[in-house]
Write a protein that holds these residues in place. Structure first.
Motif, short mmCIF file in Angstrom:
data_model
loop_
_atom_site.label_atom_id
_atom_site.label_comp_id
_atom_site.label_asym_id
_atom_site.label_seq_id
_atom_site.Cartn_x
_atom_site.Cartn_y
_atom_site.Cartn_z
N LEU A 192 4.11 51.96 15.38
CA LEU A 192 4.55 50.68 16.04
C LEU A 192 3.46 49.56 15.71
O LEU A 192 3.88 48.71 14.89
CB LEU A 192 4.28 51.01 17.55
N GLY A 193 2.06 49.75 16.33
CA GLY A 193 1.31 48.58 15.75
C GLY A 193 0.16 48.48 16.55
O GLY A 193 -0.33 49.76 17.20
N LEU A 194 -0.62 47.50 16.51
CA LEU A 194 -1.89 47.43 17.47
C LEU A 194 -1.83 46.39 18.41
O LEU A 194 -1.21 45.27 18.28
CB LEU A 194 -3.05 46.99 16.32
N CYS A 195 -2.66 46.47 19.43
CA CYS A 195 -2.65 45.39 20.45
C CYS A 195 -3.90 45.25 20.98
O CYS A 195 -4.61 46.34 21.31
CB CYS A 195 -1.65 45.84 21.66
N VAL A 196 -4.55 44.07 20.86
CA VAL A 196 -5.84 43.63 21.46
C VAL A 196 -5.77 43.26 22.90
O VAL A 196 -4.81 42.48 23.18
CB VAL A 196 -6.48 42.39 20.60
N VAL A 197 -6.40 44.00 23.85
CA VAL A 197 -6.15 43.70 25.14
C VAL A 197 -7.38 43.17 25.89
O VAL A 197 -8.57 43.61 25.57
CB VAL A 197 -5.82 45.11 25.96
N GLU A 198 -7.18 41.90 26.39
CA GLU A 198 -8.26 41.28 27.03
C GLU A 198 -8.28 41.43 28.61
O GLU A 198 -7.14 41.03 29.05
CB GLU A 198 -8.40 39.65 26.62
N VAL A 199 -9.27 41.80 29.44
CA VAL A 199 -9.18 41.96 30.58
C VAL A 199 -10.18 40.95 31.32
O VAL A 199 -11.22 41.00 31.24
CB VAL A 199 -9.62 43.49 30.94
N LYS A 200 -9.55 40.44 32.38
CA LYS A 200 -10.44 39.58 33.26
C LYS A 200 -10.09 39.98 34.67
O LYS A 200 -9.02 40.11 35.25
CB LYS A 200 -10.01 38.00 33.03
N GLY A 201 -11.29 40.42 35.16
CA GLY A 201 -11.30 40.76 36.70
C GLY A 201 -11.43 39.63 37.79
O GLY A 201 -11.60 38.62 37.31
N GLY A 202 -11.25 39.92 39.02
CA GLY A 202 -11.37 38.92 39.86
C GLY A 202 -10.21 38.04 40.17
O GLY A 202 -9.28 38.39 39.47
N ALA B 68 -8.60 36.60 23.36
CA ALA B 68 -8.02 37.75 22.84
C ALA B 68 -7.50 37.52 21.37
O ALA B 68 -7.69 38.30 20.26
CB ALA B 68 -6.93 38.10 23.55
N ARG B 69 -7.08 36.11 21.09
CA ARG B 69 -6.65 35.82 19.73
C ARG B 69 -7.60 35.77 18.69
O ARG B 69 -7.56 36.18 17.77
CB ARG B 69 -5.83 34.81 19.80
N ARG B 70 -8.94 35.24 19.11
CA ARG B 70 -9.95 35.24 18.06
C ARG B 70 -10.29 36.73 17.86
O ARG B 70 -10.58 36.97 16.37
CB ARG B 70 -11.11 34.66 18.68
N ALA B 71 -10.46 37.43 18.70
CA ALA B 71 -10.85 38.87 18.31
C ALA B 71 -9.60 39.69 17.40
O ALA B 71 -10.09 40.45 16.57
CB ALA B 71 -10.74 39.58 19.82
#
Length: 554
Positions: free
Chosen positions: A56-66, A92-95
């Motif tokens: 399939l591929g790769l996915c960068v996941v950015e998590v923000k709580g609160g 997320a996009r920069r990473a």
């Protein structure tokens, strides 16, 4: 990776909630990297979770709580006086861009895979279908989407991923190797090389304690794999016996190793130096034997050892030895051993210490040291990174326990044998462009010698040729047969054919094990795998396929 990450408690459990959802929902062959640090020169990027999904591929996941909200086109985290602006989409996009660039720089095929980024707000309700000019629908998900998080990851890759190729299943293992330990930029790799080599020397010196335990033995075989510190121990044993007042001979077979032993022992205080250091066939020459031609096998394998025995019998006892230490003893033929014993003052109980690696029998010799005690075995590799030790260990017959530091993946350039030398020259240029110093690199062939090696020997002779290697100022061009017992920081092993197909496996084992920090294998991958079998085939899946400018893959 890691299996049980430490998420801390600063985000109210947001990252843990996302990790648990991914862990529970994703198929078993998917890899999730957690808290992945990327170093791009002076800049740092951190990926909360990277999903590597085979086929399939790769996915960068950015998590923000609160509590996270949108106000006037701006992301805001928190509320009241504790509210502050954030931009998780940009993070997320920069990473994702940094990841892509680093994978491409290091030649991992995964850089071609479709790659997406996804923002997850596990404590915030995100309306179904929400979108903005910079965030298409489905690229930001919230609390009510956690139970379908794997499906959102899949959709993000399918619909919004950049790139056209799926992540090939064979490309996942190299990605795991590369990201699993550390993912430094090339600058960081170069900086860490010196630290790795300092650690190598310290671990090798620590083995001196073993000699303390074995000091009561007069005759002993030390058998160990490549990188287990045998040469260092041979030197130390010779030094200790000489310092105790014994007359010692320290011998080996290959010119390069012999010159190394001479240079090292020359730095010792006179009372610690062996009486003779060098090639075993130089000993009879020193005692009066007539020199022979390099291409006269009968001279070296039969006439010279027999003459050594006669010369030893004729020497005064004061000129013979209390102890003989042999490094790379598997190179010795049968006739040399009884002749070496005749060089001892006490031929029955005189000291005979031999250091050897059965997997490095790359010459057609079957000699065996006349020692009846069971051997002492060294089963740890100290002198190479884990990746290098695991690679060459798959060609050996015994188990190798890698104790070196984690390093860069082994690089593999898949080209036909008849074009391997030309491609290897381009590999050297590429390594120099990366910032490696010329004196850190050795190019070793398995078949015909590199033209640079031939010219160097013809112009200056063997002594000048090897002294240039030890000066460490230029790229060294050599052959596996002559490089036994020696090392360099970076080794480019060129599989350009084998004179004796029956010893091809030992040749590859020996050549691959000469690298300490970075190893590049240039040659026909299929042929290497055929020689090595299933174990090698499995290990090479972890190698990083590398395409250098001008080769057939470009």
């Amino acid at each position: 990776m890691p299996p049980e990450p430490d998420h801390g408690a600063t985000d109210g459990g947001a990252e843990r909630a996302v990790w648990e959802a991914l862990r529970d929902q994703l198929p078993d062959d998917v890899v999730v990297f957690v808290n992945l640090l990327l170093l791009d020169g002076p800049d740092e990027r951190e990926i909360d979770a990277l999903v590597a999904w085979p086929d399939l591929g790769l996915c960068v996941v950015e998590v923000k709580g609160g509590h996270v909200s949108r106000r006037d086109g701006q992301w805001v985290q928190g509320s009241g006086t504790r509210a502050y602006e954030i931009d998780p989409v940009f993070q997320a996009r920069r990473a994702r861009h940094t990841l892509h660039d680093l994978l491409r720089q290091h030649g991992l095929h995964a850089w071609r895979a479709r790659t997406a980024d996804l923002v997850v707000l596990p404590h915030t309700v995100v309306p179904h279908g929400w979108a903005s000019a910079g965030s298409p629908a489905g690229t930001v998900v919230g609390r009510e989407d956690l139970d379908q998080l794997a499906a959102h990851v899949k959709r993000a890759i399918d619909v919004h991923g950049t790139g056209h190729a799926h992540l090939a299943a064979d490309d996942v293992a190299p990605l795991v190797d590369f990201l699993g330990g550390a993912f430094p930029s090339q600058v960081e790799v170069l900086a860490s090389a010196a630290q790795i080599e300092d650690r190598v020397e310290q671990m090798t010196r620590d083995q001196a304690r073993m000699l303390d335990h074995l000091r009561s033995f007069d005759r002993l075989r030390i058998i160990g794999g490549a990188g287990s510190g045998k040469t260092w121990l041979a030197l130390e044993q010779a030094r200790r016996r000489a310092a105790a007042g014994e007359r010692v001979a320290l011998v080996c077979y290959s010119r390069g190793l012999g010159r190394y032993l001479e240079r090292i022992t020359a730095t010792w205080p006179p009372k610690q130096r062996p009486a003779f250091v060098g090639l075993f066939h130089d000993l009879p020459l020193q005692w009066g034997a007539a020199p022979g031609s390099d291409d006269d096998a009968d001279y070296f394998e039969r006439r010279l050892p027999l003459q050594l025995a006669e010369l030893a019998d004729a020497r005064d006892e004061a000129e013979r030895f209390d102890c003989v230490v042999v490094d790379e003893a598997q190179d010795f033929s049968a006739l040399w051993w009884p002749s070496l014993v005749r060089c001892l003052r006490d031929r029955e109980a005189g000291g005979l210490w031999v250091f050897m690696d059965e997997d490095q029998r790359i010459f057609d010799r079957d000699g065996s040291a006349p020692i009846t005690l069971p051997p002492v075995r060294l089963d740890e590799n100290l002198r190479s990174t884990k990746q290098i030790a695991q690679c060459f260990g798959s060609f050996g017959t015994s188990t190798v326990k890698p104790r070196g530091a984690a390093g860069a993946p082994v690089r593999l350039v898949d080209v036909p044998a008849d074009g391997a030398v030309t491609t290897a020259d381009r590999v050297v240029d590429a390594l120099l462009d990366e910032g490696w110093q010329p004196g850190q690199i050795a190019l070793l062939t398995t078949g015909r010698r590199h033209p640079e090696q031939v010219n160097a020997v013809e112009m200056g002779g063997h002594a000048v040729y090897w002294d240039r290697f030890f000066a460490g100022e230029d790229v060294f061009y050599g052959h596996v047969l002559g490089f036994k017992g020696l090392e360099r920081t970076v080794v480019v092993l060129v599989a350009n054919g084998f004179r004796d197909s029956g010893r091809a496996r030992s040749m590859l084992y020996t050549g691959l094990s000469r690298a300490r920090v970075l190893l590049v294998l240039v040659g026909p991958r299929g042929e290497v795998e055929r020689i090595g079998g299933d174990g090698v085939r499995s290990r090479l899946r972890h190698a990083s396929s590398w395409s250098v400018e001008g080769d057939d893959d470009d």
